[in-house]
Design an enzyme around this catalytic site. Sequence first.
Site, PDB file in Angstrom:
ATOM      1  N   LYS A   3       5.036 -10.111  11.613  1.00  0.00           N
ATOM      2  CA  LYS A   3       5.210 -10.630  10.253  1.00  0.00           C
ATOM      3  C   LYS A   3       6.003 -11.944  10.205  1.00  0.00           C
ATOM      4  O   LYS A   3       5.752 -12.777   9.346  1.00  0.00           O
ATOM      5  CB  LYS A   3       5.887  -9.588   9.376  1.00  0.00           C
ATOM      6  CG  LYS A   3       5.025  -8.373   9.120  1.00  0.00           C
ATOM      7  CD  LYS A   3       5.752  -7.478   8.149  1.00  0.00           C
ATOM      8  CE  LYS A   3       5.002  -6.202   7.901  1.00  0.00           C
ATOM      9  NZ  LYS A   3       5.642  -5.414   6.858  1.00  0.00           N
TER      10      LYS A   3
ATOM     11  N   GLU B  58      14.095 -11.685   4.116  1.00  0.00           N
ATOM     12  CA  GLU B  58      13.413 -12.202   2.928  1.00  0.00           C
ATOM     13  C   GLU B  58      14.317 -11.964   1.735  1.00  0.00           C
ATOM     14  O   GLU B  58      15.069 -10.987   1.722  1.00  0.00           O
ATOM     15  CB  GLU B  58      12.108 -11.422   2.667  1.00  0.00           C
ATOM     16  CG  GLU B  58      10.902 -11.980   3.367  1.00  0.00           C
ATOM     17  CD  GLU B  58       9.625 -11.201   3.055  1.00  0.00           C
ATOM     18  OE1 GLU B  58       9.637 -10.303   2.193  1.00  0.00           O
ATOM     19  OE2 GLU B  58       8.620 -11.501   3.706  1.00  0.00           O
TER      20      GLU B  58
ATOM     21  N   ARG C  70      -7.562  -5.583   8.664  1.00  0.00           N
ATOM     22  CA  ARG C  70      -8.412  -4.395   8.787  1.00  0.00           C
ATOM     23  C   ARG C  70      -8.931  -4.002   7.409  1.00  0.00           C
ATOM     24  O   ARG C  70      -8.520  -4.582   6.410  1.00  0.00           O
ATOM     25  CB  ARG C  70      -7.563  -3.250   9.336  1.00  0.00           C
ATOM     26  CG  ARG C  70      -6.299  -3.067   8.476  1.00  0.00           C
ATOM     27  CD  ARG C  70      -5.529  -1.835   8.803  1.00  0.00           C
ATOM     28  NE  ARG C  70      -4.215  -1.830   8.213  1.00  0.00           N
ATOM     29  CZ  ARG C  70      -3.925  -1.496   6.969  1.00  0.00           C
ATOM     30  NH1 ARG C  70      -4.889  -1.161   6.131  1.00  0.00           N
ATOM     31  NH2 ARG C  70      -2.688  -1.507   6.511  1.00  0.00           N
TER      32      ARG C  70
HETATM   33  P1  ADP Z   1       4.510  -2.570   5.084  1.00  0.00           P
HETATM   34  O1  ADP Z   1       3.706  -3.346   6.082  1.00  0.00           O
HETATM   35  O2  ADP Z   1       5.529  -1.679   5.703  1.00  0.00           O
HETATM   36  O3  ADP Z   1       3.663  -1.892   4.042  1.00  0.00           O
HETATM   37  P2  ADP Z   1       5.045  -4.835   3.303  1.00  0.00           P
HETATM   38  O4  ADP Z   1       5.635  -6.099   3.793  1.00  0.00           O
HETATM   39  O5  ADP Z   1       3.576  -4.834   3.008  1.00  0.00           O
HETATM   40  O6  ADP Z   1       5.407  -3.652   4.327  1.00  0.00           O
HETATM   41  O7  ADP Z   1       5.805  -4.349   2.010  1.00  0.00           O
HETATM   42  C1  ADP Z   1       5.568  -3.094   1.414  1.00  0.00           C
HETATM   43  C2  ADP Z   1       6.127  -3.064   0.012  1.00  0.00           C
HETATM   44  O8  ADP Z   1       7.541  -3.347   0.024  1.00  0.00           O
HETATM   45  C3  ADP Z   1       5.544  -4.105  -0.924  1.00  0.00           C
HETATM   46  O9  ADP Z   1       4.357  -3.655  -1.531  1.00  0.00           O
HETATM   47  C4  ADP Z   1       6.655  -4.261  -1.935  1.00  0.00           C
HETATM   48  O10 ADP Z   1       6.625  -3.189  -2.844  1.00  0.00           O
HETATM   49  C5  ADP Z   1       7.888  -4.152  -1.094  1.00  0.00           C
HETATM   50  N1  ADP Z   1       8.378  -5.483  -0.634  1.00  0.00           N
HETATM   51  C6  ADP Z   1       8.088  -6.115   0.517  1.00  0.00           C
HETATM   52  N2  ADP Z   1       8.696  -7.311   0.593  1.00  0.00           N
HETATM   53  C7  ADP Z   1       9.403  -7.455  -0.542  1.00  0.00           C
HETATM   54  C8  ADP Z   1      10.284  -8.465  -1.082  1.00  0.00           C
HETATM   55  N3  ADP Z   1      10.576  -9.572  -0.413  1.00  0.00           N
HETATM   56  N4  ADP Z   1      10.846  -8.235  -2.281  1.00  0.00           N
HETATM   57  C9  ADP Z   1      10.582  -7.101  -2.975  1.00  0.00           C
HETATM   58  N5  ADP Z   1       9.786  -6.127  -2.542  1.00  0.00           N
HETATM   59  C10 ADP Z   1       9.203  -6.280  -1.341  1.00  0.00           C
END
Ligand code: ADP
Length: 460
Positions: free
Chosen positions: A116, A200, A292
């Site tokens: 990521k 982040e 995917r």
């Molecule tokens: P994973 O790959 O574990 O699913 P993601 O990066 O897709 O992780 O994030 C999953 C969820 O976490 C997102 O849908 C959101 O709800 C929350 N999230 C991720 N990054 C942030 C952020 N910077 N601020 C707020 N919520 C976040």
Amino acid sequence: MLKKILVANRGEIAVRIIRECQDCGIPAVAVFSEADRNSLHTLIADEAVCIGPGNASGSYLNMDNILQAAMSTGCDGIHPGFGLLSENAEFARKCRENDIKFIGPDGDTISKMGDKSTARQMMMKAGVPVVPGSDGAVKTPEEALKVAERIGYPVLVKASAGGGGRGMRRADSPEELPTAMEQAGMEAAAAFGDGTVYLEKLIINPRHIEVQVLGDQHHNVIHLGERNCSIQRRNQKMLEEAPAFGLQESTRKTLCEAAVAAAKACDYEGAGTVEFVMDDRENFYFIEMNTRIQVEHPVTEMVTGINIVAEQLRIASGAPLRYTQDEIQVKGHAIECRICCEDPLNDFAPCPGKVDFVHFPSGFGTRVESALYSGAEISPYYDSMVAKVIVKGENRIGAVRRMRRVLGETIIRGPKTTQPLQQMILYNRKFLRGNYNTGFIGEELPELTEMIQTAGMIKE
Ligand code: ADP
């Protein structure tokens, strides 16, 4: 076209893919663990090969056994589905070394987008907005403190290798940051074998909006519109909609264009999803790309009329995309509920066990993707999702009404499921207004729980 495909997965997605192969006239080979001997995917495939014991590491994650099964049955393609080996670059490379087409992007693209913090850097270069944060991985607490001071608290420490909501920790102050870093790193090291983390800014209660893309082997990329997947527990989706209700047309356009730019930046091949978080002013930021097919792909299929799995098979066979962007039209509104064998009244604890009786709904605008049948055994070894119920309506309220009816008809007797919770969400005022975000379950769970209890909908 590919001539024979091995489906390296289980559960509903294996069933979905096997059916698609068969509909396209391509024989499908299932692989199964000893726990899945009587699973639907094993039973409906043209051939089925046992690849090991119940625990996934010995079977569905066992690359050599899967490749061996593909070779011994004469397959020229492997569809990895989602989860398991679907985002494993080494597996994609091994397929290639054995002259088997991995149905998805090549190993290098998976590596780049799967890490990521690397993906973040690539997106910044491609002009795709990312959440303010560190420039790549952070190695020491001192470095993290500096970044956090620059972007402001609260921050989210995220694992580069993270997935499935794991390897993420919030820190609200400099005091909390070192511990958050250590915990996120340790969780990721244990789950993914890589403890690298990055930072982040935490966007408070964003919407999770994502865009479905398709890319072919000839550098063409299109998008199929967006989905709102903000109803989540533990950062995991429970209900998804397409399109995202209430977005300004101009935002929708720039969002989808950003997703296409993201896919082009990695010369993307196959079906993929570019995920964003969006604040209440409709500022959106890239969070990750899933290289995917995704669980929620049916909502996009319902509103675009495009069969994404069939397109994956065509793309993997080398065919150019058969649609231009102008030909993609979103019509109506679709909703999906993921029914999981979890107890919504007990912190979503998994509830494996025997399903005594199943009745799935049908009717106009109704679709069910599931591997369940009466008498099926829900194994504790695997993911708790057992069915996806999908509806399409002429508009959002039409889809909501239809989903109420459809969930009312759905019977899964035996283990506890999330179904009563999803039924109650469909009556929740905030949900009905459509302006909900990822804070929804956290905020509404007490009321939803009370509604379930009042309605006496939880099976004992
Ligand atoms: P994973 O790959 O574990 O699913 P993601 O990066 O897709 O992780 O994030 C999953 C969820 O976490 C997102 O849908 C959101 O709800 C929350 N999230 C991720 N990054 C942030 C952020 N910077 N601020 C707020 N919520 C976040």
